[in-house]
Design an enzyme around this catalytic site. Structure first.
Site, PDB file in Angstrom:
ATOM      1  N   SER A 136       0.831  -1.196   0.000  1.00  0.00           N
ATOM      2  CA  SER A 136       0.000   0.000   0.000  1.00  0.00           C
ATOM      3  C   SER A 136       0.873   1.256   0.000  1.00  0.00           C
ATOM      4  CB  SER A 136      -0.957  -0.055   1.198  1.00  0.00           C
ATOM      5  OG  SER A 136      -2.009   0.864   1.057  1.00  0.00           O
ATOM      6  N   ASP A 232      -2.185  14.083  12.558  1.00  0.00           N
ATOM      7  CA  ASP A 232      -2.247  15.429  11.996  1.00  0.00           C
ATOM      8  C   ASP A 232      -1.477  15.516  10.689  1.00  0.00           C
ATOM      9  OD1 ASP A 232      -3.889  16.890  13.820  1.00  0.00           O
ATOM     10  OD2 ASP A 232      -2.269  16.819  15.277  1.00  0.00           O
ATOM     11  N   HIS A 291      -7.185  -6.329   0.726  1.00  0.00           N
ATOM     12  CA  HIS A 291      -6.092  -5.362   0.643  1.00  0.00           C
ATOM     13  C   HIS A 291      -4.872  -5.803   1.448  1.00  0.00           C
ATOM     14  CE1 HIS A 291      -4.066  -1.612   0.021  1.00  0.00           C
ATOM     15  NE2 HIS A 291      -4.145  -1.260   1.288  1.00  0.00           N
TER      16      HIS A 291
END
Length: 312
Positions: A136, A232, A291
């Site tokens: 990924s 963040d 996945h």
């Protein structure tokens, strides 16, 4: 052949703690947290010293280097790495990406930056060439490194990801939003904290295995529970993470795109771009895998890697 795992964090000789430190993000805290770095170095070109695990093997061939996906860690490939050391004899490394696991946090999150981090690690360990295996986000980092520095990569394996935009097929935006909403009181037992976090994740994330995967990022420090991933920075750079840099010169080495048959991340629409950038690529689907191919079908995954390495 040694079966022992040696865990190596950030070497003190490479960076002083006052300059760069692991800064976990408190659960439910929206304040950006990152590690200050010397202002004399441009932010976009600084590499970080990554945390990694190495399992030694006696074979002289280039080692395998595993790069995990978004919200994962080097522990995701622990069992796979041990099995491949036994099968191949090669040294195997599993690595925490920046803003993940035990690697440093940074407000910068791009594939160019993550590629530089891995290049720094290869230099640090005196590895002139390796086999890169990335899942990924880690697959996009591996592809970026191979396209930037092809002489460093003997072979390349991209696990369930293509060099294209991923935002249309991903659920990670929902995962991150759910994680950011989690709020856990201080001073409670870890088992209670984990149960509370899972209860809060459940409405948005129905699949238990995905919740368990995300909960591997829940850590406790001085009685406070926090996510060790830098949500963040990841949130701020989601467009970059879901995209892929522009390249014009292909990687000429052997490449395997190893995808799950039940996953939408590698489709026939991606084939032209795969062929343009990786002309020696083969594309293989593992039946019944989603996945997280290596977790869903670990034995088939190991066999595919061994076949790609031309092992008997």
């Amino acid at each position: 052949m040694s079966g022992e795992t040696r865990m190596c964090g950030r070497p003190v000789s490479l960076v002083q703690p006052a300059q760069l430190a692991f800064c976990p993000q408190p659960v439910s805290c929206s304040r950006p947290m990152f590690c200050p770095q010397p202002s004399s170095v441009p932010m976009f070109c600084r590499s970080l010293p990554l945390s990694y695990i190495v399992i030694d093997g006696p074979a002289p061939q280039p080692p395998l280097v595993f790069l995990h996906g978004l919200l994962g860690s080097k522990g995701n490939f622990r069992a796979i790495a041990r099995a491949l050391v036994q099968r191949s004899g090669r040294k195997v490394l599993t690595v925490d990406a920046r803003n993940h696991g035990e690697s440093p946090h940074s407000p910068t999150m791009s594939y160019e930056a993550m590629s530089l981090d891995v290049q720094r690690l290869l230099r640090q360990l005196h590895i002139p060439k390796c086999v890169l295996v990335g899942h990924s986000m880690g697959g996009k980092t591996a592809m970026t490194l191979a396209l930037q520095q092809p002489d460093l990569v003997e072979r390349l394996v991209s696990v369930d990801i293509s060099p294209t935009e991923s935002v249309a097929v991903t659920d990670f935006l929902a995962y991150i939003s759910a994680m950011r909403r989690v709020s856990i009181p201080s001073g409670i037992p870890r088992s209670t904290a984990r149960r509370l976090a899972e209860d809060q994740l459940r409405p948005a994330i129905q699949v238990s295995a995905v919740r368990q995967f995300l909960l591997t990022n829940l850590v406790e420090a001085e009685g406070r529970y926090m996510w060790r991933v830098n949500l963040d920075a990841i949130s701020h750079h989601m467009a970059n993470i879901m995209g892929f840099p522009v390249f014009h010169t292909p990687y000429p080495g052997p490449t395997l795109f190893l995808a799950g048959s039940d996953s939408p991340y590698v489709s026939s629409e991606d084939y032209p771009e795969i062929e343009r950038l990786f002309p020696e690529a083969e594309i293989q689907y593992i039946p019944g895998a989603g996945h997280w191919v290596h977790a869903d079908k670990s034995q088939e995954f190991i066999m595919a890697i061994c076949n790609f390495l031309l092992l008997p």
